[in-house]
Design a protein around this motif. Structure first.
Motif, PDB file in Angstrom:
ATOM      1  N   LYS A   7      42.445  54.684  11.648  1.00  0.00           N
ATOM      2  CA  LYS A   7      43.180  54.920  12.894  1.00  0.00           C
ATOM      3  C   LYS A   7      42.170  55.036  14.033  1.00  0.00           C
ATOM      4  O   LYS A   7      41.136  55.681  13.886  1.00  0.00           O
ATOM      5  N   ILE A   8      42.483  54.399  15.150  1.00  0.00           N
ATOM      6  CA  ILE A   8      41.586  54.405  16.298  1.00  0.00           C
ATOM      7  C   ILE A   8      42.285  55.007  17.510  1.00  0.00           C
ATOM      8  O   ILE A   8      43.428  54.669  17.822  1.00  0.00           O
ATOM      9  N   ILE A   9      41.587  55.907  18.185  1.00  0.00           N
ATOM     10  CA  ILE A   9      42.060  56.462  19.454  1.00  0.00           C
ATOM     11  C   ILE A   9      41.038  56.071  20.515  1.00  0.00           C
ATOM     12  O   ILE A   9      39.867  56.458  20.427  1.00  0.00           O
ATOM     13  N   ALA A  59      38.069  67.274  19.937  1.00  0.00           N
ATOM     14  CA  ALA A  59      39.273  68.099  20.062  1.00  0.00           C
ATOM     15  C   ALA A  59      40.523  67.220  19.970  1.00  0.00           C
ATOM     16  O   ALA A  59      41.505  67.569  19.287  1.00  0.00           O
ATOM     17  N   ILE A  60      40.484  66.083  20.644  1.00  0.00           N
ATOM     18  CA  ILE A  60      41.597  65.130  20.563  1.00  0.00           C
ATOM     19  C   ILE A  60      41.730  64.609  19.135  1.00  0.00           C
ATOM     20  O   ILE A  60      42.826  64.474  18.600  1.00  0.00           O
ATOM     21  N   GLY A  61      40.593  64.322  18.514  1.00  0.00           N
ATOM     22  CA  GLY A  61      40.606  63.817  17.149  1.00  0.00           C
ATOM     23  C   GLY A  61      41.188  64.806  16.160  1.00  0.00           C
ATOM     24  O   GLY A  61      41.997  64.442  15.297  1.00  0.00           O
ATOM     25  N   LEU A 100      39.639  58.474  11.054  1.00  0.00           N
ATOM     26  CA  LEU A 100      40.033  58.482  12.455  1.00  0.00           C
ATOM     27  C   LEU A 100      38.785  58.368  13.329  1.00  0.00           C
ATOM     28  O   LEU A 100      37.896  59.218  13.257  1.00  0.00           O
ATOM     29  N   ILE A 101      38.719  57.300  14.117  1.00  0.00           N
ATOM     30  CA  ILE A 101      37.578  57.056  14.991  1.00  0.00           C
ATOM     31  C   ILE A 101      38.038  57.163  16.435  1.00  0.00           C
ATOM     32  O   ILE A 101      38.940  56.436  16.865  1.00  0.00           O
TER      33      ILE A 101
END
Length: 277
Positions: free
Chosen positions: A68-70, A83-85, A41-42
């Motif tokens: 997965k990318i945010i 924190a979001i990650g 997750l990046i």
């Protein structure tokens, strides 16, 4: 080499100033792991460079079911991005990594095995070798305490984990309040809150990460822009952690001295006094 996939999310935060070469070497070290994480997750902490966007997209195409990318619209800082990650990771165990560092091929396997050996563990880390320029140019190592008791004592005055090496249980992090904004000290602040809640830690006594260092890092650790926020951060860490008032006074005085040193002297102090050559 046969690679096993393990139920681990690898969490990274990427921002616009990251160099393409550093990111490429980081991603290569993920692909070379003996145990691959089930999820990578990046978090894009605000807009990133076009060349790094292409690099990440190529990496995602190689592992379409895992990566997965945010993408955050604005830069929010490391603590907020992580924190979001953490909340978005799908696996029960999360491994942290910085986008300019390099994992040894057995990093994920060795740390994951510790959780299998001792299910009571909540956070596992390791030592690091710090380098500048070429990976072979090792300047020193940051050795961290091994056992839970040693980690607790060490945490009273210094960060007991190397952030880019840690693997932790998602639930334990969330129960302690997750990462919170405290620039430069987000990880240390999280560790002391976890330890105070009774979380168990362990550090593998070998270096599993090659971490970049050098003049730019030393500059970030100096000046008034680091001195004042750092003192405020250490006060919060003291109030949330296991240290005594004398511990707080001692680390505050050290922080003041290091912040006001000339950069060359600060680099010497880190390499000769705070690291093992």
């Amino acid at each position: 080499m046969e690679q096993k996939v393990v139920p681990v999310s690898l969490l990274m935060s990427l921002y616009i100033k990251e160099k393409k070469q550093f990111l490429q070497e980081c991603l290569n070290s993920i692909q070379n792991q003996t145990n691959l994480p089930k999820e990578v997750l990046i978090v894009f902490d605000g807009p990133i460079s076009k060349e790094n966007e292409i690099l990440v997209e190529d990496f995602k195409n190689s592992y379409p079911e895992s990566v997965k990318i945010i993408a955050l619209e604005k830069n929010q800082g490391l603590g907020a991005a992580l924190a979001i990650g953490v909340t978005s990771c799908s696996q029960p165990i999360i491994a942290r990594m910085d986008t300019d560092d390099i994992m040894l091929s057995n990093r994920i396997e060795d740390e994951y095995q510790q959780f299998l050996k001792n299910p009571k563990l909540d956070i596992v880390g390791s030592n690091i070798d710090e380098f500048s320029g070429l990976m072979t140019n090792i300047l020193g190592s940051r050795i961290v305490p091994e056992t839970d008791e040693e980690i607790r004592n060490f945490s009273k005055r210094r960060n007991p984990f190397n952030h880019m090496t840690v693997m932790y249980k998602k639930k334990a992090v969330l129960d302690a309040g997750n990462y919170q904004p405290l620039p430069g000290f987000e990880d240390y602040y999280l560790w002391v809150r976890m330890l105070k809640k009774g979380c168990k830690g362990y550090n593998i006594q070998k270096s599993l990460i090659l971490a970049r260092t050098g003049e730019d890092m030393y500059k970030r650790r100096g000046g008034i822009h680091y001195l004042v926020p750092g003192l405020k951060a250490r006060k919060q860490i003291y109030k949330a952690g296991l240290g005594s008032l004398p511990d707080f006074v001692f680390v505050s005085l050290v922080h003041i001295c290091i912040s006001l040193m000339p950069n060359g002297l600060r680099g010497w102090f880190y390499e000769k006094k705070l690291r093992n050559s």
